[in-house]
Motif scaffolding. Structure first.
Motif, mmCIF file in Angstrom:
data_model
loop_
_atom_site.group_PDB
_atom_site.id
_atom_site.type_symbol
_atom_site.label_atom_id
_atom_site.label_comp_id
_atom_site.label_asym_id
_atom_site.label_seq_id
_atom_site.Cartn_x
_atom_site.Cartn_y
_atom_site.Cartn_z
ATOM 1 N N CYS A 124 15.346 1.979 33.015
ATOM 2 C CA CYS A 124 15.240 2.295 34.437
ATOM 3 C C CYS A 124 16.497 1.805 35.158
ATOM 4 O O CYS A 124 16.958 0.687 34.919
ATOM 5 C CB CYS A 124 13.994 1.615 35.007
ATOM 6 S SG CYS A 124 13.846 1.772 36.802
ATOM 7 N N CYS B 103 14.997 -1.349 37.559
ATOM 8 C CA CYS B 103 14.424 -2.588 37.013
ATOM 9 C C CYS B 103 14.735 -2.823 35.538
ATOM 10 O O CYS B 103 14.388 -3.854 34.995
ATOM 11 C CB CYS B 103 12.905 -2.577 37.206
ATOM 12 S SG CYS B 103 12.055 -1.465 36.051
ATOM 13 N N THR C 143 13.433 -1.566 32.847
ATOM 14 C CA THR C 143 12.401 -1.425 31.812
ATOM 15 C C THR C 143 12.615 -0.091 31.098
ATOM 16 O O THR C 143 13.478 0.706 31.475
ATOM 17 C CB THR C 143 10.971 -1.490 32.407
ATOM 18 O OG1 THR C 143 10.063 -1.797 31.342
ATOM 19 C CG2 THR C 143 10.551 -0.184 33.067
ATOM 20 N N CYS D 93 11.842 4.331 36.727
ATOM 21 C CA CYS D 93 10.525 4.265 36.097
ATOM 22 C C CYS D 93 9.406 4.517 37.111
ATOM 23 O O CYS D 93 9.629 4.459 38.323
ATOM 24 C CB CYS D 93 10.325 2.920 35.411
ATOM 25 S SG CYS D 93 9.922 1.572 36.540
ATOM 26 N N CYS E 262 8.913 1.664 39.721
ATOM 27 C CA CYS E 262 9.928 1.581 40.780
ATOM 28 C C CYS E 262 9.802 2.768 41.737
ATOM 29 O O CYS E 262 10.132 2.667 42.917
ATOM 30 C CB CYS E 262 11.324 1.558 40.171
ATOM 31 S SG CYS E 262 11.705 -0.010 39.361
HETATM 32 ZN ZN LIG Z 1 11.937 0.555 37.154
#
Ligand SMILES: [Zn+2]
Ligand SMILES: [Zn+2]
Lengths: 196, 196
Positions: free
Chosen positions: B55, B58, B60, B67, B70
Protein backbone atom coordinates in the motif's frame (compact mmCIF):
# COMPACT_ATOMS: atom_id res chain seq x y z
CA UNK A 1 -8.38 -9.16 3.60
CA UNK A 2 -7.36 -8.49 0.00
CA UNK A 3 -8.99 -10.91 -2.42
CA UNK A 4 -5.79 -12.35 -3.91
CA UNK A 5 -4.33 -12.89 -0.45
CA UNK A 6 -7.52 -14.50 0.79
CA UNK A 7 -7.59 -16.83 -2.23
CA UNK A 8 -3.95 -17.79 -1.67
CA UNK A 9 -4.69 -18.65 1.97
CA UNK A 10 -7.70 -20.74 0.95
CA UNK A 11 -5.73 -22.50 -1.80
CA UNK A 12 -2.93 -23.42 0.62
CA UNK A 13 -5.48 -25.20 2.80
CA UNK A 14 -5.75 -27.97 0.21
CA UNK A 15 -2.36 -29.15 1.50
CA UNK A 16 -2.64 -31.95 4.09
CA UNK A 17 -2.13 -30.80 7.68
CA UNK A 18 -2.47 -27.10 6.85
CA UNK A 19 -5.17 -25.26 8.81
CA UNK A 20 -6.29 -21.63 8.67
CA UNK A 21 -3.45 -20.29 10.79
CA UNK A 22 -0.66 -22.16 9.00
CA UNK A 23 -2.10 -21.18 5.63
CA UNK A 24 -2.05 -17.51 6.56
CA UNK A 25 1.48 -17.83 7.86
CA UNK A 26 2.59 -19.56 4.65
CA UNK A 27 0.92 -16.98 2.39
CA UNK A 28 2.52 -14.07 4.24
CA UNK A 29 5.90 -15.81 4.21
CA UNK A 30 5.76 -16.31 0.45
CA UNK A 31 4.70 -12.72 -0.26
CA UNK A 32 6.92 -10.98 2.25
CA UNK A 33 10.04 -13.09 2.26
CA UNK A 34 10.23 -15.57 -0.59
CA UNK A 35 8.62 -14.52 -3.85
CA UNK A 36 11.24 -16.45 -5.82
CA UNK A 37 10.30 -19.55 -3.83
CA UNK A 38 6.63 -18.83 -4.56
CA UNK A 39 7.28 -18.68 -8.32
CA UNK A 40 9.28 -21.88 -8.14
CA UNK A 41 6.45 -23.58 -6.24
CA UNK A 42 3.85 -22.50 -8.77
CA UNK A 43 6.00 -23.74 -11.68
CA UNK A 44 6.73 -27.04 -9.93
CA UNK A 45 3.05 -27.70 -9.24
CA UNK A 46 2.13 -26.90 -12.85
CA UNK A 47 4.87 -29.12 -14.27
CA UNK A 48 4.06 -32.00 -11.96
CA UNK A 49 0.31 -31.87 -12.61
CA UNK A 50 0.83 -31.57 -16.37
CA UNK A 51 3.47 -34.28 -16.75
CA UNK A 52 3.11 -36.84 -14.00
CA UNK A 53 0.77 -39.73 -14.65
CA UNK A 54 0.92 -43.43 -13.86
CA UNK A 55 3.45 -46.01 -15.06
CA UNK A 56 1.88 -48.32 -17.66
CA UNK A 57 3.47 -51.33 -15.97
CA UNK A 58 3.40 -50.80 -12.19
CA UNK A 59 1.04 -47.79 -11.88
CA UNK A 60 3.33 -45.66 -9.70
CA UNK A 61 3.65 -41.93 -10.43
CA UNK A 62 5.93 -41.09 -13.36
CA UNK A 63 6.26 -38.59 -16.18
CA UNK A 64 7.32 -41.33 -18.63
CA UNK A 65 5.32 -44.13 -20.22
CA UNK A 66 7.26 -46.53 -17.99
CA UNK A 67 8.79 -45.50 -14.64
CA UNK A 68 12.52 -45.63 -13.98
CA UNK A 69 12.19 -48.74 -11.80
CA UNK A 70 10.26 -50.72 -14.38
CA UNK A 71 12.70 -49.62 -17.10
CA UNK A 72 15.74 -50.68 -15.04
CA UNK A 73 17.02 -54.06 -16.34
CA UNK A 74 19.08 -54.53 -13.15
CA UNK A 75 16.05 -55.03 -10.93
CA UNK A 76 14.97 -58.59 -10.17
CA UNK A 77 11.67 -59.24 -11.94
CA UNK A 78 11.17 -62.53 -10.08
CA UNK A 79 10.14 -60.62 -6.94
CA UNK A 80 7.22 -58.16 -7.06
CA UNK A 81 6.26 -56.07 -4.04
CA UNK A 82 2.61 -54.96 -4.05
CA UNK A 83 1.80 -51.71 -2.25
CA UNK A 84 -1.21 -49.45 -1.99
CA UNK A 85 0.29 -46.13 -3.02
CA UNK A 86 3.28 -44.46 -4.74
CA UNK A 87 4.28 -43.08 -1.34
CA UNK A 88 4.76 -46.65 -0.13
CA UNK A 89 7.19 -47.27 -2.99
CA UNK A 90 9.25 -44.23 -1.98
CA UNK A 91 9.17 -45.28 1.68
CA UNK A 92 10.40 -48.83 0.91
CA UNK A 93 13.05 -47.57 -1.51
CA UNK A 94 14.51 -45.13 0.98
CA UNK A 95 14.36 -47.52 3.97
CA UNK A 96 15.44 -50.85 2.49
CA UNK A 97 17.73 -52.35 -0.15
CA UNK A 98 14.86 -54.11 -1.92
CA UNK A 99 16.00 -54.67 -5.51
CA UNK A 100 12.91 -56.27 -7.01
CA UNK A 101 9.95 -54.74 -8.78
CA UNK A 102 6.83 -52.99 -7.52
CA UNK A 103 3.14 -52.99 -8.27
CA UNK A 104 1.02 -50.11 -7.00
CA UNK A 105 -2.68 -50.73 -6.42
CA UNK A 106 -3.63 -47.05 -6.07
CA UNK A 107 -6.05 -48.09 -3.35
CA UNK A 108 -7.21 -51.20 -1.54
CA UNK A 109 -10.17 -53.51 -1.80
CA UNK A 110 -13.13 -51.98 -0.01
CA UNK A 111 -16.43 -53.59 -1.02
CA UNK A 112 -18.42 -51.14 1.14
CA UNK A 113 -17.01 -48.25 -0.92
CA UNK A 114 -17.56 -50.10 -4.18
CA UNK A 115 -13.84 -50.73 -4.71
CA UNK A 116 -13.40 -54.21 -6.11
CA UNK A 117 -10.71 -56.00 -8.17
CA UNK A 118 -11.71 -54.12 -11.34
CA UNK A 119 -11.32 -50.68 -9.72
CA UNK A 120 -7.80 -51.62 -8.60
CA UNK A 121 -6.93 -52.95 -12.08
CA UNK A 122 -5.92 -56.33 -10.64
CA UNK A 123 -6.19 -57.87 -14.13
CA UNK A 124 -3.06 -55.92 -14.98
CA UNK A 125 -1.23 -57.41 -12.00
CA UNK A 126 -2.44 -60.89 -12.96
CA UNK A 127 -1.10 -60.33 -16.50
CA UNK A 128 2.29 -59.41 -15.00
CA UNK A 129 2.31 -62.58 -12.88
CA UNK A 130 1.82 -64.63 -16.05
CA UNK A 131 4.16 -62.69 -18.34
CA UNK A 132 7.16 -61.75 -16.20
CA UNK A 133 8.18 -65.05 -14.57
CA UNK A 134 7.33 -63.83 -11.07
CA UNK A 135 8.34 -66.30 -8.35
CA UNK A 136 7.49 -64.31 -5.21
CA UNK A 137 4.76 -61.77 -4.58
CA UNK A 138 5.44 -59.65 -1.48
CA UNK A 139 2.19 -58.39 0.00
CA UNK A 140 3.02 -54.98 1.44
CA UNK A 141 -0.46 -53.54 1.72
CA UNK A 142 -1.21 -51.67 4.95
CA UNK A 143 -2.17 -53.57 8.11
CA UNK A 144 -5.65 -52.05 8.16
CA UNK A 145 -8.70 -54.28 7.69
CA UNK A 146 -8.93 -53.36 4.00
CA UNK A 147 -5.19 -53.89 3.56
CA UNK A 148 -5.49 -57.40 5.03
CA UNK A 149 -8.51 -58.20 2.86
CA UNK A 150 -6.56 -57.03 -0.16
CA UNK A 151 -3.53 -59.14 0.81
CA UNK A 152 -5.77 -62.19 1.19
CA UNK A 153 -7.28 -61.64 -2.26
CA UNK A 154 -3.84 -61.22 -3.85
CA UNK A 155 -2.56 -64.39 -2.15
CA UNK A 156 -5.41 -66.38 -3.71
CA UNK A 157 -4.70 -64.88 -7.11
CA UNK A 158 -1.01 -65.76 -6.81
CA UNK A 159 -1.85 -69.29 -5.66
CA UNK A 160 -3.85 -69.88 -8.85
CA UNK A 161 -0.62 -69.20 -10.76
CA UNK A 162 1.53 -71.29 -8.43
CA UNK A 163 3.38 -68.24 -7.16
CA UNK A 164 4.68 -68.00 -3.61
CA UNK A 165 3.39 -65.10 -1.52
CA UNK A 166 4.95 -63.45 1.52
CA UNK A 167 3.53 -60.81 3.83
CA UNK A 168 5.72 -58.07 5.32
CA UNK A 169 6.20 -58.74 9.03
CA UNK A 170 3.71 -57.35 11.53
CA UNK A 171 6.15 -55.08 13.23
CA UNK A 172 4.09 -52.23 11.95
CA UNK A 173 1.53 -50.91 14.43
CA UNK A 174 -1.95 -52.20 13.71
CA UNK A 175 -3.96 -49.81 11.58
CA UNK A 176 -0.82 -47.81 10.78
CA UNK A 177 -0.27 -46.22 7.39
CA UNK A 178 2.81 -47.75 5.76
CA UNK A 179 3.81 -44.49 4.12
CA UNK A 180 4.52 -42.74 7.43
CA UNK A 181 6.31 -45.50 9.36
CA UNK A 182 9.90 -44.85 10.49
CA UNK A 183 12.63 -46.38 8.35
CA UNK A 184 13.88 -48.87 10.95
CA UNK A 185 10.49 -50.45 11.57
CA UNK A 186 9.84 -50.62 7.85
CA UNK A 187 13.19 -52.24 7.07
CA UNK A 188 12.61 -54.77 9.85
CA UNK A 189 9.13 -55.55 8.55
CA UNK A 190 10.37 -56.16 5.02
CA UNK A 191 13.30 -58.40 6.00
CA UNK A 192 11.09 -60.31 8.47
CA UNK A 193 8.45 -61.20 5.89
CA UNK A 194 7.04 -64.72 6.22
CA UNK A 195 5.05 -67.25 4.24
CA UNK A 196 1.46 -66.13 3.82
CA UNK B 1 12.43 -40.35 -7.72
CA UNK B 2 11.01 -38.84 -10.90
CA UNK B 3 12.48 -35.39 -11.62
CA UNK B 4 9.19 -33.47 -11.64
CA UNK B 5 8.10 -35.10 -8.37
CA UNK B 6 11.47 -34.40 -6.78
CA UNK B 7 11.30 -30.76 -7.87
CA UNK B 8 7.78 -30.42 -6.45
CA UNK B 9 8.93 -31.83 -3.10
CA UNK B 10 11.89 -29.43 -3.03
CA UNK B 11 9.70 -26.46 -4.00
CA UNK B 12 7.21 -27.22 -1.21
CA UNK B 13 10.03 -26.98 1.32
CA UNK B 14 10.12 -23.19 0.81
CA UNK B 15 6.93 -23.11 2.91
CA UNK B 16 7.58 -22.34 6.61
CA UNK B 17 7.43 -25.39 8.87
CA UNK B 18 7.55 -27.88 6.00
CA UNK B 19 10.37 -30.44 6.22
CA UNK B 20 11.34 -33.25 3.87
CA UNK B 21 8.69 -35.68 5.09
CA UNK B 22 5.79 -33.21 5.04
CA UNK B 23 6.83 -31.97 1.60
CA UNK B 24 6.76 -35.53 0.21
CA UNK B 25 3.41 -36.14 1.83
CA UNK B 26 2.01 -32.89 0.38
CA UNK B 27 3.35 -33.61 -3.13
CA UNK B 28 1.85 -37.11 -3.17
CA UNK B 29 -1.44 -35.80 -1.82
CA UNK B 30 -1.69 -33.19 -4.58
CA UNK B 31 -0.82 -35.66 -7.34
CA UNK B 32 -2.84 -38.62 -6.11
CA UNK B 33 -5.86 -37.01 -4.53
CA UNK B 34 -6.28 -33.35 -5.36
CA UNK B 35 -5.07 -32.25 -8.77
CA UNK B 36 -7.80 -29.61 -8.95
CA UNK B 37 -6.54 -28.22 -5.63
CA UNK B 38 -3.00 -28.26 -7.03
CA UNK B 39 -4.05 -26.22 -10.08
CA UNK B 40 -5.91 -23.78 -7.85
CA UNK B 41 -2.84 -23.42 -5.64
CA UNK B 42 -0.57 -22.72 -8.59
CA UNK B 43 -2.96 -20.10 -9.96
CA UNK B 44 -3.40 -18.45 -6.55
CA UNK B 45 0.37 -18.22 -6.01
CA UNK B 46 0.86 -16.72 -9.48
CA UNK B 47 -1.93 -14.19 -9.04
CA UNK B 48 -0.78 -13.17 -5.57
CA UNK B 49 2.87 -12.78 -6.59
CA UNK B 50 1.95 -10.86 -9.74
CA UNK B 51 -0.61 -8.52 -8.18
CA UNK B 52 0.12 -8.04 -4.52
CA UNK B 53 2.48 -5.22 -3.61
CA UNK B 54 2.55 -2.69 -0.78
CA UNK B 55 0.00 0.00 0.00
CA UNK B 56 1.38 3.43 -0.91
CA UNK B 57 0.08 4.83 2.37
CA UNK B 58 0.52 2.22 5.10
CA UNK B 59 2.80 -0.34 3.35
CA UNK B 60 0.67 -3.39 4.10
CA UNK B 61 0.13 -6.01 1.38
CA UNK B 62 -2.47 -5.06 -1.23
CA UNK B 63 -3.19 -5.47 -4.92
CA UNK B 64 -4.37 -1.86 -5.20
CA UNK B 65 -2.45 1.41 -5.04
CA UNK B 66 -4.07 2.01 -1.64
CA UNK B 67 -5.28 -0.82 0.60
CA UNK B 68 -8.94 -1.23 1.59
CA UNK B 69 -8.26 0.04 5.14
CA UNK B 70 -6.52 3.22 4.00
CA UNK B 71 -9.27 3.81 1.43
CA UNK B 72 -12.04 3.37 4.02
CA UNK B 73 -13.34 6.84 5.06
CA UNK B 74 -15.06 5.30 8.12
CA UNK B 75 -11.78 4.53 9.89
CA UNK B 76 -10.51 7.01 12.46
CA UNK B 77 -7.38 8.65 11.07
CA UNK B 78 -6.58 10.28 14.43
CA UNK B 79 -5.29 6.92 15.74
CA UNK B 80 -2.50 5.09 13.90
CA UNK B 81 -1.31 1.66 15.03
CA UNK B 82 2.28 0.89 14.00
CA UNK B 83 3.16 -2.78 13.48
CA UNK B 84 6.09 -4.67 12.05
CA UNK B 85 4.37 -6.83 9.43
CA UNK B 86 1.17 -7.26 7.39
CA UNK B 87 0.47 -10.39 9.44
CA UNK B 88 0.25 -8.21 12.55
CA UNK B 89 -2.44 -6.11 10.84
CA UNK B 90 -4.48 -9.24 10.12
CA UNK B 91 -4.01 -10.50 13.68
CA UNK B 92 -5.18 -7.22 15.25
CA UNK B 93 -8.09 -6.92 12.83
CA UNK B 94 -9.39 -10.39 13.58
CA UNK B 95 -8.84 -10.19 17.36
CA UNK B 96 -9.97 -6.65 18.21
CA UNK B 97 -12.45 -3.97 17.19
CA UNK B 98 -9.72 -1.41 16.50
CA UNK B 99 -11.18 1.09 14.05
CA UNK B 100 -8.22 3.35 13.43
CA UNK B 101 -5.49 3.23 10.83
CA UNK B 102 -2.33 1.17 10.50
CA UNK B 103 1.24 1.71 9.50
CA UNK B 104 3.38 -1.30 8.62
CA UNK B 105 7.15 -1.02 9.07
CA UNK B 106 7.99 -4.18 7.11
CA UNK B 107 10.72 -4.85 9.64
CA UNK B 108 12.17 -3.34 12.82
CA UNK B 109 15.18 -1.23 13.64
CA UNK B 110 18.24 -3.43 13.87
CA UNK B 111 21.49 -1.45 13.65
CA UNK B 112 23.60 -4.62 13.74
CA UNK B 113 21.87 -5.81 10.58
CA UNK B 114 22.15 -2.39 8.96
CA UNK B 115 18.42 -1.69 9.28
CA UNK B 116 17.97 1.96 10.23
CA UNK B 117 15.15 4.50 9.89
CA UNK B 118 15.74 4.85 6.13
CA UNK B 119 15.39 1.10 5.48
CA UNK B 120 12.04 1.13 7.30
CA UNK B 121 10.87 4.20 5.36
CA UNK B 122 10.15 6.08 8.58
CA UNK B 123 10.12 9.37 6.63
CA UNK B 124 6.84 8.19 5.15
CA UNK B 125 5.37 7.60 8.61
CA UNK B 126 6.60 11.03 9.71
CA UNK B 127 4.88 12.59 6.68
CA UNK B 128 1.65 10.86 7.72
CA UNK B 129 1.96 12.21 11.26
CA UNK B 130 2.18 15.71 9.85
CA UNK B 131 -0.45 15.39 7.12
CA UNK B 132 -3.24 13.30 8.62
CA UNK B 133 -3.96 15.02 11.94
CA UNK B 134 -2.81 12.02 13.98
CA UNK B 135 -3.44 12.40 17.71
CA UNK B 136 -2.35 9.01 19.02
CA UNK B 137 0.33 6.66 17.76
CA UNK B 138 -0.11 3.12 19.09
CA UNK B 139 3.23 1.33 19.23
CA UNK B 140 2.43 -2.31 18.48
CA UNK B 141 5.87 -3.54 17.51
CA UNK B 142 6.89 -6.90 18.93
CA UNK B 143 8.22 -7.18 22.49
CA UNK B 144 11.63 -8.36 21.29
CA UNK B 145 14.70 -6.18 21.90
CA UNK B 146 14.52 -4.77 18.36
CA UNK B 147 10.78 -4.18 18.71
CA UNK B 148 11.34 -2.18 21.91
CA UNK B 149 14.17 -0.17 20.31
CA UNK B 150 11.86 0.57 17.39
CA UNK B 151 9.04 1.64 19.72
CA UNK B 152 11.42 3.96 21.56
CA UNK B 153 12.56 5.56 18.30
CA UNK B 154 8.95 6.05 17.12
CA UNK B 155 7.97 7.60 20.47
CA UNK B 156 10.71 10.19 20.08
CA UNK B 157 9.60 10.93 16.53
CA UNK B 158 5.99 11.38 17.65
CA UNK B 159 7.08 13.61 20.56
CA UNK B 160 8.75 15.98 18.10
CA UNK B 161 5.33 16.43 16.51
CA UNK B 162 3.49 16.74 19.83
CA UNK B 163 1.68 13.45 19.27
CA UNK B 164 0.74 11.18 22.17
CA UNK B 165 2.14 7.63 22.01
CA UNK B 166 0.84 4.47 23.66
CA UNK B 167 2.38 1.02 23.84
CA UNK B 168 0.25 -2.14 23.69
CA UNK B 169 0.17 -3.75 27.13
CA UNK B 170 2.82 -6.26 28.08
CA UNK B 171 0.48 -9.17 28.40
CA UNK B 172 2.28 -10.67 25.48
CA UNK B 173 5.02 -13.13 26.46
CA UNK B 174 8.46 -11.56 26.31
CA UNK B 175 10.17 -12.20 22.97
CA UNK B 176 6.89 -13.42 21.48
CA UNK B 177 5.95 -12.76 17.86
CA UNK B 178 2.78 -10.65 17.74
CA UNK B 179 1.51 -12.39 14.64
CA UNK B 180 1.06 -15.74 16.38
CA UNK B 181 -0.41 -14.67 19.72
CA UNK B 182 -3.88 -15.98 20.63
CA UNK B 183 -6.78 -13.57 20.08
CA UNK B 184 -7.66 -13.09 23.75
CA UNK B 185 -4.16 -12.07 24.82
CA UNK B 186 -3.88 -9.77 21.85
CA UNK B 187 -7.25 -8.09 22.51
CA UNK B 188 -6.28 -7.64 26.16
CA UNK B 189 -2.93 -6.15 25.22
CA UNK B 190 -4.50 -3.64 22.82
CA UNK B 191 -7.23 -2.48 25.22
CA UNK B 192 -4.73 -2.28 28.09
CA UNK B 193 -2.31 0.00 26.25
CA UNK B 194 -0.73 2.72 28.42
CA UNK B 195 1.16 5.98 28.04
CA UNK B 196 4.66 5.40 26.68
ZN1 LIG C 1 -2.92 1.00 3.43
ZN1 LIG D 1 6.63 -48.72 -13.20
Amino acid sequence: MEAELDELVQALRCLPGVGAKSARRMALHLLERDREGARRLSRAVDEAVARIGHCSVCRTLTSAETCSRCADPERDSRVVCVVESPGDVLAIESATDFGGRFHVLLGRLSPLDGIGPEELGLDRLEARLQAEGVEELILATNTSVEGEVTAHYLAEMAARHGIRTTRIAQGIPSGGELEYIDAGTLAHALSGRREY
